[in-house]
Design a protein around this motif. Sequence first.
Motif, PDB file in Angstrom:
ATOM      1  N   LEU A  53      -4.234  -1.276   6.411  1.00  9.96           N
ATOM      2  CA  LEU A  53      -3.507  -2.887   6.047  1.00  9.96           C
ATOM      3  C   LEU A  53      -3.269  -2.882   4.436  1.00  9.96           C
ATOM      4  O   LEU A  53      -4.146  -2.293   3.644  1.00  9.96           O
ATOM      5  N   ALA A  54      -2.100  -3.253   4.305  1.00 10.55           N
ATOM      6  CA  ALA A  54      -1.442  -3.434   2.889  1.00 10.55           C
ATOM      7  C   ALA A  54      -1.040  -4.809   2.454  1.00 10.55           C
ATOM      8  O   ALA A  54      -0.261  -5.254   3.512  1.00 10.55           O
ATOM      9  N   ALA A  55      -1.683  -5.280   1.417  1.00  9.42           N
ATOM     10  CA  ALA A  55      -1.130  -6.758   1.081  1.00  9.42           C
ATOM     11  C   ALA A  55       0.702  -6.705   0.567  1.00  9.42           C
ATOM     12  O   ALA A  55       0.676  -5.772  -0.352  1.00  9.42           O
ATOM     13  N   LYS A  56       1.284  -7.480   0.882  1.00 10.72           N
ATOM     14  CA  LYS A  56       2.663  -7.634   0.389  1.00 10.72           C
ATOM     15  C   LYS A  56       2.688  -7.685  -1.248  1.00 10.72           C
ATOM     16  O   LYS A  56       2.044  -8.420  -1.611  1.00 10.72           O
ATOM     17  N   GLY A  57       3.447  -6.889  -1.515  1.00  5.93           N
ATOM     18  CA  GLY A  57       3.735  -6.819  -2.985  1.00  5.93           C
ATOM     19  C   GLY A  57       2.422  -5.930  -3.860  1.00  5.93           C
ATOM     20  O   GLY A  57       2.541  -5.821  -5.035  1.00  5.93           O
ATOM     21  N   GLY A  58       1.390  -5.499  -3.085  1.00  4.18           N
ATOM     22  CA  GLY A  58       0.149  -4.923  -3.546  1.00  4.18           C
ATOM     23  C   GLY A  58       0.068  -3.433  -3.556  1.00  4.18           C
ATOM     24  O   GLY A  58       1.544  -2.780  -3.544  1.00  4.18           O
ATOM     25  N   ARG A  59      -0.688  -2.794  -3.779  1.00  2.00           N
ATOM     26  CA  ARG A  59      -0.963  -1.371  -3.807  1.00  2.00           C
ATOM     27  C   ARG A  59      -1.996  -0.947  -2.644  1.00  2.00           C
ATOM     28  O   ARG A  59      -2.774  -1.334  -2.261  1.00  2.00           O
ATOM     29  N   VAL A  60      -1.515   0.183  -1.842  1.00  2.00           N
ATOM     30  CA  VAL A  60      -2.437   0.978  -0.974  1.00  2.00           C
ATOM     31  C   VAL A  60      -2.586   2.333  -1.233  1.00  2.00           C
ATOM     32  O   VAL A  60      -1.742   2.995  -1.859  1.00  2.00           O
ATOM     33  N   ILE A  61      -3.639   2.629  -0.849  1.00  2.00           N
ATOM     34  CA  ILE A  61      -4.135   4.248  -0.890  1.00  2.00           C
ATOM     35  C   ILE A  61      -4.435   4.749   0.432  1.00  2.00           C
ATOM     36  O   ILE A  61      -5.398   4.171   0.993  1.00  2.00           O
ATOM     37  N   ILE A  62      -3.794   5.809   1.062  1.00  2.00           N
ATOM     38  CA  ILE A  62      -4.084   6.118   2.310  1.00  2.00           C
ATOM     39  C   ILE A  62      -4.951   7.467   2.160  1.00  2.00           C
ATOM     40  O   ILE A  62      -4.132   8.435   1.653  1.00  2.00           O
ATOM     41  N   GLU A  63      -6.026   7.617   2.603  1.00  2.00           N
ATOM     42  CA  GLU A  63      -6.700   8.636   2.243  1.00  2.00           C
ATOM     43  C   GLU A  63      -6.669   9.799   3.182  1.00  2.00           C
ATOM     44  O   GLU A  63      -6.259   9.592   4.451  1.00  2.00           O
ATOM     45  N   SER A  87       8.922   6.765  -7.999  1.00  2.00           N
ATOM     46  CA  SER A  87       8.536   5.409  -8.666  1.00  2.00           C
ATOM     47  C   SER A  87       7.423   4.612  -7.971  1.00  2.00           C
ATOM     48  O   SER A  87       6.619   3.958  -8.607  1.00  2.00           O
ATOM     49  N   ARG A  88       7.461   4.679  -6.760  1.00  2.00           N
ATOM     50  CA  ARG A  88       6.428   3.853  -6.022  1.00  2.00           C
ATOM     51  C   ARG A  88       5.441   4.494  -5.093  1.00  2.00           C
ATOM     52  O   ARG A  88       4.509   4.053  -4.491  1.00  2.00           O
ATOM     53  N   ILE A  89       5.827   6.080  -4.853  1.00  2.00           N
ATOM     54  CA  ILE A  89       4.959   6.810  -4.200  1.00  2.00           C
ATOM     55  C   ILE A  89       4.454   7.863  -4.740  1.00  2.00           C
ATOM     56  O   ILE A  89       5.284   8.528  -5.624  1.00  2.00           O
ATOM     57  N   ARG A  90       3.198   8.087  -4.741  1.00  2.00           N
ATOM     58  CA  ARG A  90       2.623   9.163  -5.417  1.00  2.00           C
ATOM     59  C   ARG A  90       1.428  10.114  -4.441  1.00  2.00           C
ATOM     60  O   ARG A  90       0.983   9.319  -3.861  1.00  2.00           O
ATOM     61  N   ILE A  91       1.716  11.182  -4.297  1.00  2.00           N
ATOM     62  CA  ILE A  91       0.786  12.085  -3.375  1.00  2.00           C
ATOM     63  C   ILE A  91      -0.292  12.632  -4.558  1.00  2.00           C
ATOM     64  O   ILE A  91       0.114  13.338  -5.702  1.00  2.00           O
ATOM     65  N   TRP A  92      -1.581  12.169  -4.406  1.00  3.40           N
ATOM     66  CA  TRP A  92      -2.670  12.608  -5.390  1.00  3.40           C
ATOM     67  C   TRP A  92      -3.021  14.046  -5.095  1.00  3.40           C
ATOM     68  O   TRP A  92      -2.988  14.837  -4.032  1.00  3.40           O
ATOM     69  N   ASP A  93      -3.670  14.609  -6.040  1.00  2.00           N
ATOM     70  CA  ASP A  93      -4.193  16.209  -5.661  1.00  2.00           C
ATOM     71  C   ASP A  93      -5.038  16.196  -4.793  1.00  2.00           C
ATOM     72  O   ASP A  93      -5.447  17.153  -4.063  1.00  2.00           O
ATOM     73  N   ASP A  94      -6.042  15.018  -4.571  1.00  7.35           N
ATOM     74  CA  ASP A  94      -7.023  15.236  -3.504  1.00  7.35           C
ATOM     75  C   ASP A  94      -6.460  14.838  -2.033  1.00  7.35           C
ATOM     76  O   ASP A  94      -7.126  14.762  -1.123  1.00  7.35           O
ATOM     77  N   VAL A 102       4.263  -2.727  -2.367  1.00  5.06           N
ATOM     78  CA  VAL A 102       4.427  -2.503  -0.969  1.00  5.06           C
ATOM     79  C   VAL A 102       5.202  -3.589  -0.344  1.00  5.06           C
ATOM     80  O   VAL A 102       5.176  -4.899  -0.482  1.00  5.06           O
ATOM     81  N   THR A 103       6.082  -3.178   0.594  1.00  5.36           N
ATOM     82  CA  THR A 103       7.084  -4.197   1.124  1.00  5.36           C
ATOM     83  C   THR A 103       7.256  -3.820   2.627  1.00  5.36           C
ATOM     84  O   THR A 103       6.566  -3.075   3.111  1.00  5.36           O
ATOM     85  N   LYS A 104       8.022  -4.799   3.577  1.00  2.00           N
ATOM     86  CA  LYS A 104       7.864  -4.699   4.993  1.00  2.00           C
ATOM     87  C   LYS A 104       8.518  -3.267   5.266  1.00  2.00           C
ATOM     88  O   LYS A 104       8.238  -2.867   6.163  1.00  2.00           O
ATOM     89  N   LEU A 105       9.361  -2.931   4.507  1.00  3.51           N
ATOM     90  CA  LEU A 105       9.880  -1.489   4.780  1.00  3.51           C
ATOM     91  C   LEU A 105       8.869  -0.393   4.800  1.00  3.51           C
ATOM     92  O   LEU A 105       9.420   0.764   5.305  1.00  3.51           O
ATOM     93  N   ASP A 106       7.870  -0.564   4.022  1.00  4.83           N
ATOM     94  CA  ASP A 106       6.808   0.572   3.987  1.00  4.83           C
ATOM     95  C   ASP A 106       6.113   0.781   5.265  1.00  4.83           C
ATOM     96  O   ASP A 106       5.245   1.861   5.398  1.00  4.83           O
ATOM     97  N   GLU A 107       6.017  -0.208   6.132  1.00  6.59           N
ATOM     98  CA  GLU A 107       5.572  -0.256   7.521  1.00  6.59           C
ATOM     99  C   GLU A 107       5.674   0.848   8.333  1.00  6.59           C
ATOM    100  O   GLU A 107       6.874   1.227   8.136  1.00  6.59           O
ATOM    101  N   GLY A 108       4.730   1.451   9.119  1.00 12.03           N
ATOM    102  CA  GLY A 108       5.146   2.637   9.875  1.00 12.03           C
ATOM    103  C   GLY A 108       4.156   3.453  10.032  1.00 12.03           C
ATOM    104  O   GLY A 108       2.912   3.255   9.588  1.00 12.03           O
TER     105      GLY A 108
END
Length: 190
Positions: A53-63, A87-94, A102-108
Amino acid sequence: KGELRIQSLTFDDAGMYQCIAENTHGIIYANAELKIVASPPTFELNPMKKKILAAKGGRVIIECKPKAAPKPKFSWSKGTELLVNGSRIRIWDDGSLEIINVTKLDEGRYTCFAENNRGKANSTGVLEMTEATRITLAPLNVDVTVGENATMQCIASHDPTLDLTFIWSLNGFVIDFEKEHEHYERNVMV
């Protein structure tokens, strides 16, 4: 320092190592076993969450935390689209994937791919957006004469599919209403 460093380990380096410390008063020994671990990535013990789950306009980290040796290289996809740092998406080293604003278009459906020289594996989860929780009526500063009662209000809007909990704290310490029921009272208005 009495330190032994081995670089670029191979299976031939596995075995029992012995450190010997010696001075004019005698000799002492210490033993340690070095095991070399190598395995392809696997998500059996730590699969991705099936629902994120991610809040609209917020930040989410998927492990993405597979077991693997050596450390795998990570890549991500959303559906059939391969994701890259932007600018909005980053893949961390881990291996974690971070999405901001986050927007509605990020769902999936998001899939993490992990690969090392032993093999590869992947795991998938579904990202769903919720309405952001917002304080709609914040507590106000109150001047009260000692010995009198004080009332503070806090009202919030939230996604109707989620539960909402209000937590009050005093000077950074959470108020335990059960232990301090003689001093504090919580009134919940529906």
